[in-house]
Design a protein around this motif. Structure first.
Motif, mmCIF file in Angstrom:
data_model
loop_
_atom_site.group_PDB
_atom_site.id
_atom_site.type_symbol
_atom_site.label_atom_id
_atom_site.label_comp_id
_atom_site.label_asym_id
_atom_site.label_seq_id
_atom_site.Cartn_x
_atom_site.Cartn_y
_atom_site.Cartn_z
ATOM 1 N N LYS A 18 -2.221 18.615 29.842
ATOM 2 C CA LYS A 18 -0.785 18.348 29.936
ATOM 3 C C LYS A 18 -0.131 19.670 30.293
ATOM 4 O O LYS A 18 -0.156 20.610 29.491
ATOM 5 N N LEU A 19 0.393 19.761 31.487
ATOM 6 C CA LEU A 19 0.940 21.010 31.994
ATOM 7 C C LEU A 19 2.405 20.847 32.362
ATOM 8 O O LEU A 19 2.793 19.836 32.950
ATOM 9 N N GLU A 20 3.188 21.840 32.010
ATOM 10 C CA GLU A 20 4.603 21.898 32.400
ATOM 11 C C GLU A 20 4.835 23.234 33.087
ATOM 12 O O GLU A 20 4.713 24.282 32.449
ATOM 13 N N VAL A 21 5.131 23.203 34.373
ATOM 14 C CA VAL A 21 5.326 24.420 35.152
ATOM 15 C C VAL A 21 6.815 24.626 35.391
ATOM 16 O O VAL A 21 7.516 23.706 35.814
ATOM 17 N N THR A 22 7.275 25.835 35.111
ATOM 18 C CA THR A 22 8.659 26.220 35.362
ATOM 19 C C THR A 22 8.644 27.564 36.083
ATOM 20 O O THR A 22 8.561 28.619 35.434
ATOM 21 N N GLY A 23 8.658 27.522 37.403
ATOM 22 C CA GLY A 23 8.643 28.769 38.173
ATOM 23 C C GLY A 23 7.344 29.528 37.976
ATOM 24 O O GLY A 23 6.268 29.022 38.273
ATOM 25 N N ASP A 24 7.466 30.747 37.425
ATOM 26 C CA ASP A 24 6.307 31.609 37.248
ATOM 27 C C ASP A 24 5.732 31.563 35.839
ATOM 28 O O ASP A 24 4.916 32.413 35.470
ATOM 29 N N THR A 25 6.149 30.588 35.043
ATOM 30 C CA THR A 25 5.571 30.386 33.712
ATOM 31 C C THR A 25 5.222 28.915 33.558
ATOM 32 O O THR A 25 5.736 28.054 34.283
ATOM 33 N N ALA A 26 4.344 28.669 32.613
ATOM 34 C CA ALA A 26 3.939 27.287 32.364
ATOM 35 C C ALA A 26 3.439 27.182 30.930
ATOM 36 O O ALA A 26 3.093 28.183 30.297
ATOM 37 N N THR A 27 3.424 25.957 30.425
ATOM 38 C CA THR A 27 2.836 25.674 29.124
ATOM 39 C C THR A 27 1.791 24.595 29.322
ATOM 40 O O THR A 27 1.832 23.825 30.288
ATOM 41 N N GLY A 28 0.848 24.550 28.388
ATOM 42 C CA GLY A 28 -0.194 23.552 28.494
ATOM 43 C C GLY A 28 -0.734 23.150 27.143
ATOM 44 O O GLY A 28 -0.701 23.914 26.179
ATOM 45 N N LYS A 29 -1.212 21.925 27.090
ATOM 46 C CA LYS A 29 -1.958 21.410 25.950
ATOM 47 C C LYS A 29 -3.215 20.800 26.544
ATOM 48 O O LYS A 29 -3.145 19.885 27.367
ATOM 49 N N VAL A 30 -4.373 21.346 26.143
ATOM 50 C CA VAL A 30 -5.648 20.969 26.734
ATOM 51 C C VAL A 30 -6.599 20.534 25.625
ATOM 52 O O VAL A 30 -6.811 21.272 24.665
ATOM 53 N N MET A 31 -7.172 19.360 25.760
ATOM 54 C CA MET A 31 -8.143 18.867 24.791
ATOM 55 C C MET A 31 -9.497 19.523 25.053
ATOM 56 O O MET A 31 -9.892 19.716 26.210
ATOM 57 N N CYS A 32 -10.210 19.855 23.958
ATOM 58 C CA CYS A 32 -11.545 20.432 24.082
ATOM 59 C C CYS A 32 -12.486 19.752 23.100
ATOM 60 O O CYS A 32 -12.179 19.657 21.911
ATOM 61 N N LEU A 33 -13.609 19.273 23.600
ATOM 62 C CA LEU A 33 -14.703 18.782 22.770
ATOM 63 C C LEU A 33 -15.788 19.846 22.838
ATOM 64 O O LEU A 33 -16.241 20.210 23.919
ATOM 65 N N ASN A 34 -16.184 20.364 21.667
ATOM 66 C CA ASN A 34 -17.058 21.532 21.615
ATOM 67 C C ASN A 34 -18.252 21.288 20.687
ATOM 68 O O ASN A 34 -18.196 21.614 19.507
ATOM 69 N N PRO A 35 -19.351 20.694 21.213
ATOM 70 C CA PRO A 35 -20.557 20.615 20.394
ATOM 71 C C PRO A 35 -21.212 21.996 20.317
ATOM 72 O O PRO A 35 -21.239 22.736 21.305
ATOM 73 N N MET A 36 -21.710 22.332 19.126
ATOM 74 C CA MET A 36 -22.359 23.625 18.914
ATOM 75 C C MET A 36 -23.622 23.414 18.089
ATOM 76 O O MET A 36 -23.589 22.699 17.087
ATOM 77 N N VAL A 37 -24.706 24.029 18.500
ATOM 78 C CA VAL A 37 -25.976 23.922 17.794
ATOM 79 C C VAL A 37 -26.084 25.115 16.841
ATOM 80 O O VAL A 37 -25.981 26.270 17.260
ATOM 81 N N VAL A 38 -26.283 24.780 15.553
ATOM 82 C CA VAL A 38 -26.319 25.786 14.499
ATOM 83 C C VAL A 38 -27.734 25.857 13.930
ATOM 84 O O VAL A 38 -28.313 24.820 13.577
ATOM 85 N N PRO A 39 -28.298 27.066 13.822
ATOM 86 C CA PRO A 39 -29.596 27.166 13.156
ATOM 87 C C PRO A 39 -29.434 26.939 11.652
ATOM 88 O O PRO A 39 -28.539 27.494 11.026
#
Length: 147
Positions: free
Chosen positions: A79-100
């Motif tokens: 989800k991005l909102e651009v206003t000239g030379d600045t912008a805001t964003g909300k980005v979903m991340c799914l992060n699987p991690m293998v743990v010993p």
């Protein structure tokens, strides 16, 4: 309807988010110099990390990431909102991690949002602020849970 400039900005910002995930997954932390502004503020505390400037974050990642035997960052729902030379964003991340663990390995799944601020620089778009917002953590090994 989006203008050509708006479409270009959005594609560049999405590529920046992919470049970040690639740098983290390849443990190429020097590549973050081309992703963040020099004065960036980065906050990983919602998922158990640190908050700091780019130098501090690179040091943290250099120490923390080798602990995990495998990991991926899958980003979506930009989800991005651009206003000239600045912008805001909300980005979903799914992060699987293998743990010993004693028994071998355990895969934990982290779900989070990146809450971002971006700034257009002479070298293109850069992340000027990134904050993680926790959505969920599943199958986290007991020794990693907060006391």
């Amino acid at each position: 309807m989006l203008s050509l400039q708006e479409m270009s900005d959005r594609l560049e910002l999405q590529a920046l988010v992919v470049d970040y995930a690639t740098a983290i997954d390849e443990q190429d932390f020097d590549a973050l110099d081309e992703i963040f502004t020099e004065d960036a503020s980065i906050d990983y505390t919602a998922m158990g990390g640190i908050a700091g400037n780019l130098t501090e974050i690179k040091q943290f990642l250099t120490q923390a990431m080798p602990f995990f035997t495998a990991f991926q960052h899958l980003n979506g729902n930009h989800k991005l909102e651009v206003t000239g030379d600045t912008a805001t964003g909300k980005v979903m991340c799914l992060n699987p991690m293998v743990v010993p663990v004693e028994e071998g390995e355990q895969v934990m799944f982290l779900g989070l949002w990146y809450i971002d601020k971006y700034r257009r620089t002479k070298d293109g778009w850069r992340i000027s602020e990134r904050r993680e917002e926790k959505s969920f953590a599943h199958n986290t090994p007991a020794f990693m849970l907060p006391k």
